[in-house]
Write a protein that holds these residues in place. Structure first.
Motif, PDB file in Angstrom:
ATOM      1  N   GLN A 117      -1.267  -5.046  -8.471  1.00  0.00           N
ATOM      2  CA  GLN A 117      -2.264  -4.992  -7.408  1.00  0.00           C
ATOM      3  C   GLN A 117      -2.324  -6.377  -6.758  1.00  0.00           C
ATOM      4  OE1 GLN A 117      -5.991  -3.311  -8.726  1.00  0.00           O
ATOM      5  NE2 GLN A 117      -7.136  -4.404  -7.141  1.00  0.00           N
ATOM      6  N   GLU A 152     -12.181   4.546  -3.746  1.00  0.00           N
ATOM      7  CA  GLU A 152     -11.608   3.534  -4.637  1.00  0.00           C
ATOM      8  C   GLU A 152     -11.813   3.967  -6.077  1.00  0.00           C
ATOM      9  OE1 GLU A 152     -11.656  -1.292  -5.405  1.00  0.00           O
ATOM     10  OE2 GLU A 152     -13.037  -0.395  -3.966  1.00  0.00           O
ATOM     11  N   HIS A 175      -4.185   3.661   0.311  1.00  0.00           N
ATOM     12  CA  HIS A 175      -4.638   2.461   1.001  1.00  0.00           C
ATOM     13  C   HIS A 175      -4.046   1.200   0.374  1.00  0.00           C
ATOM     14  CE1 HIS A 175      -7.244   0.241   3.656  1.00  0.00           C
ATOM     15  NE2 HIS A 175      -7.878  -0.351   2.672  1.00  0.00           N
ATOM     16  N   ASP A 176      -3.329   1.353  -0.738  1.00  0.00           N
ATOM     17  CA  ASP A 176      -2.668   0.218  -1.375  1.00  0.00           C
ATOM     18  C   ASP A 176      -1.354   0.697  -1.978  1.00  0.00           C
ATOM     19  OD1 ASP A 176      -3.303   1.593  -3.663  1.00  0.00           O
ATOM     20  OD2 ASP A 176      -4.878   0.232  -4.320  1.00  0.00           O
ATOM     21  N   SER A 177      -0.664  -0.209  -2.668  1.00  0.00           N
ATOM     22  CA  SER A 177       0.679   0.111  -3.175  1.00  0.00           C
ATOM     23  C   SER A 177       0.676   0.711  -4.575  1.00  0.00           C
ATOM     24  CB  SER A 177       1.538  -1.158  -3.177  1.00  0.00           C
ATOM     25  OG  SER A 177       0.961  -2.141  -4.030  1.00  0.00           O
TER      26      SER A 177
END
Length: 599
Positions: free
Chosen positions: A312, A401, A434-436
Motif C-alpha cells: 500500500q 474503504e 481506488h488503489d492497487s
C-alpha cells in the motif's frame, strides 16, 4: 455651649472626610505613554575613528531591555554577539570581538529599549559609528513577503553580500544586515558604494549563512546603492497672492527603494529511513523522510525470498504498508530483512545504501476479562467505512474503504437503490478499485438532486486476503438539492494559459482549484458562504504551486489574490472579471486574509 458643640461637630466632619480621602489614596495622573528619550551617548551617534569595544547611551529615565536576542541586530554581523545591558538610565553595549578597521558599525535595537515602568518602546533606535575616518551612508530598503500567501514576514534577517558568487550565501557571512519589522519592511543602512547580492534568511542557527531547512529569499538583480540629491522649493505665502519667502531644501533619496522579495522554504530534505515497525502480524510499515522515485528493494534474511507482499503506497512513496498474505510468514514472530534504497549524504546527494531491519511483532493485548477463549478467538467481520453522510453532495462518488486488502468482491451482492414514489428500485452504477491492493473502491452514479438512495451490501459480499468476511450493510442517504449550491465564474482580463485559479475560504483552505479557461473558469457546487480567490502561475505545468530553488536560482511560482471577498448565496451564480496584473494588487491580498496584523 451650643457654639462649642457646633465647632466640635464641624471638626469631626472634616476629620472623617480627611480619613476617607486618605483611605482612597491618590488617583494618579494619565498613564505614561512616552518612550525613553536619548540625552547623550559615548561616543556620539555617528562618531568617526572610534576603536573602543564599548558604547554607552544615556536616557532621561530608567530603562530595561525586552527580547534582546530577537530585537537587537549588529551590522556587520558578529560571530560572537555583543553583550547588551541596561542599568538605571544607562544602556551599555560591549563587543566581544575585535572591531574591523575602516568599518561602519550599526546597532539596530528594534523595540528592545523600553522604559522601566510602562514598557513603552523606543522604536527602531539605531546607533552607528565608524572605526575609520568616514561613515558609510547609503541604504537599501524594501519589503519581504511569504512566497506562498503574500503575508508580510516580520523578524527575518535581510543581508547584503559583496561576493556576487551564488554560493556566498552558504559560505560567508553578510557584510551588512537588518531585520524586517512588523510589516515585513527593512532598511539596510550604512552601506558602502559598490555592487551587492541581496538575500533574506530565517537563520535558525544564527550563523548568518544559509543552511538547508531555513527559509530564504533572493533578489534576482545585482543591487547598486546610490543617493540622489534633490533641491526642493518651499514657498511661504503672506496671503493668497503675495509671496513671503522662498526656501530651498536639500533632500536625499536613497536608492534602490521598495525592493520586493519572496521568502520560501525549499522542498529539499534529507532522505533516510525514519522508522520501521510491525504493529500487527499481518503487515509492517516503512516511513521515509522524503519522497522516493522507486520502491526499496527487499532482501529476506530469515524467510523465503519468493515471499509476496501487497504494498500500500502513498503518492510520494514515503509511507509504505507491506501486507503479508501468507499465514506461514505472518505467524513468524520476527522478520529480518535488508532493504536497499537511496539515502542522502552530507551534500544531499542520493547514494545507494542498505539497512538491516529486525521487525518483531508487537505484544498482543491481554485477553479481556469476561470473554471466553472461544469468543476471544472469533474472527472479527471485515469492517467497511464509507464517505456517505445523511445528506450527500451531488458531485461526489461513494468511497468504500476496508480494513484489509480484498481477495474477492462479489458486485452481485452490492446494490444501489433509488426511491421512486414510495418504493426503492435498483439502479446501475460503476464499481472500480481506488488503489492497487483492493483495499478501497469507488462507486459512481449520476445522482438526481433531492432523491433518496440506499446502498445495500449483502453478507459475504467481500472477503479479505486473510479470509475475513463482511457483514450485511444498509446505508441510506439523500442527495442535496441544486438550490443548496452556488456557482462562481472567474474571467481573467489578461488570459494566461499557465494560471491556476483557486477558490479559498477565510483560513486559505483550498475549496476548488482549476486551470484557467480563456472563456471563464467555472466553479460549481460551492456551498454558500464567504470566499476569496487567488491564482498562481504554474510555470512547470504540474498543476501544483512550487516553491523556489536556491541552487538553480528558480524563484517560487508567482501568487496573486483577487482584491475582495466574495459572498456566495444559495442557488446563485456569480461572475467576476479579474485583472490579475493590476499593479495596485501585485504583492497584496485582502485585509481579511492577512495573518500579520499591524500592532
Amino acid at each position: 455651649m451650643k457654639f462649642f458643640r457646633f465647632i466640635i461637630v464641624i471638626i469631626v466632619a472634616f476629620t472623617a472626610a480627611s480619613c476617607a480621602n486618605r483611605a482612597a489614596g491618590p488617583t494618579g495622573g494619565p498613564k505614561d505613554s512616552i518612550p525613553p528619550v536619548v540625552v547623550r551617548s559615548s561616543p556620539l551617534n555617528g562618531a568617526l575613528n572610534y576603536k573602543k569595544k564599548e558604547i554607552q547611551v544615556f536616557f532621561n529615565e530608567n530603562v530595561t531591555l525586552d527580547k534582546v536576542t530577537e530585537n537587537v541586530v549588529v551590522s556587520p554581523p558578529q560571530k560572537v554577539q555583543p553583550v547588551v545591558k541596561a542599568n538605571a538610565k544607562v544602556l551599555t553595549v560591549s563587543f566581544q570581538e575585535d572591531l574591523q578597521d575602516s568599518t561602519t558599525y550599526s546597532i539596530l535595537f528594534g523595540n528592545a529599549i523600553v522604559d522601566l515602568n510602562e514598557k513603552n518602546p523606543l522604536k527602531n533606535y539605531v546607533f552607528s559609528f565608524a572605526t575609520g575616518n568616514e561613515i558609510d551612508s547609503l541604504q537599501v530598503s524594501g519589503k519581504l513577503y511569504d512566497a506562498e500567501n503574500l503575508d508580510p514576514v516580520p523578524n527575518v534577517i535581510v543581508g547584503l553580500h559583496t561576493n556576487l558568487n551564488d554560493t556566498a550565501i552558504t559560505t560567508e557571512q553578510f557584510v551588512r544586515i537588518a531585520k524586517t519589522d512588523d510589516d515585513g519592511e527593512f532598511v539596510i543602512g550604512n552601506v558602502k558604494e559598490g555592487s551587492y547580492k541581496l538575500y533574506a534568511l530565517s537563520d535558525i542557527n544564527r550563523d548568518f549563512k544559509y543552511q538547508p531547512g531555513e527559509k530564504v529569499a533572493f533578489y534576482d538583480s545585482i543591487v547598486v546603492p546610490e543617493v540622489n540629491v534633490i533641491q526642493q522649493v518651499d514657498t511661504l505665502w503672506k496671503d493668497s497672492v503675495t509671496i513671503d519667502t522662498i526656501q530651498f531644501k536639500t533632500v536625499q533619496n536613497f536608492l534602490p527603494v521598495g525592493l520586493k522579495m519572496r521568502l520560501f522554504k525549499e522542498t529539499k530534505k534529507r532522505q533516510y529511513l525514519v522508522k520501521s515497525e510491525r504493529p500487527d502480524e499481518k503487515y509492517f510499515n516503512l516511513y521515509f523522510n522524503d519522497k522516493q522515485d522507486s520502491l526499496p528493494e527487499i532482501n529476506p534474511l530469515n524467510f523465503d525470498v519468493s515471499a509476496r507482499f501487497l504494498i500500500q503506497k502513498s503518492i510520494n512513496l514515503d509511507s509504505l504498508v507491506y501486507w503479508i498474505p501468507d499465514s506461514n510468514l505472518y505467524k513468524q514472530d520476527t522478520l529480518m530483512m535488508e532493504i536497499k534504497y537511496k539515502k542522502s549524504d552530507s551534500l544531499f546527494v542520493l547514494v545507494p545504501t542498505i539497512d538491516t531491519l529486525k521487525l518483531a511483532l508487537r505484544k498482543q493485548p491481554v485477553q479481556s476479562k469476561g470473554k471466553s477463549k472461544v469468543e476471544a478467538n472469533l474472527v472479527k467481520p471485515l469492517s467497511i467505512k464509507s464517505n456517505i453522510a445523511g445528506s450527500f453532495d451531488v458531485y461526489k462518488s461513494v468511497l468504500l474503504e476496508l480494513d484489509e486488502p480484498l481477495a474477492l468482491v462479489d458486485t452481485q451482492k452490492i446494490h444501489l437503490m433509488q426511491k421512486v414514489d414510495t418504493l426503492f428500485k435498483s439502479v446501475e452504477y460503476s464499481f472500480a478499485p481506488h488503489d492497487s491492493i483492493n483495499r478501497s473502491f469507488v462507486i459512481t452514479h449520476k445522482w438526481i438532486p433531492q432523491q433518496s438512495y440506499e446502498l445495500i451490501i449483502d453478507s459475504a459480499a467481500m472477503v479479505s486476503v486473510f479470509d475475513r468476511v463482511s457483514n450485511a450493510e444498509k446505508i441510506p442517504f439523500k442527495v442535496k438539492s441544486l438550490d443548496e449550491y452556488s456557482t462562481l465564474t472567474i474571467i481573467l482580463d489578461s488570459y494566461d494559459p499557465l494560471a491556476v485559479i483557486q477558490v479559498i475560504d477565510s483560513k486559505e483552505t483550498i475549496i476548488q482549484s482549476a486551470k484557467a479557461n480563456q472563456s471563464g473558469t467555472v466553479f460549481e457546487y460551492i456551498k454558500p458562504g464567504d470566499y476569496f480567490v487567488r491564482l498562481f502561475i504554474d510555470s512547470n505545468e504540474n498543476g501544483i504551486w512550487d516553491t523556489g530553488n536556491l541552487d538553480t536560482r528558480i524563484q517560487p511560482e508567482e501568487v496573486m489574490y483577487f482584491s475582495k471577498k466574495l459572498t456566495l448565496k444559495a442557488n446563485w451564480e456569480m461572475e467576476e472579471s479579474w485583472n490579475h496584473l493590476d499593479p495596485e494588487w501585485l504583492f497584496r491580498k485582502p485585509e481579511e486574509l492577512m495573518k500579520t496584523k499591524k500592532r
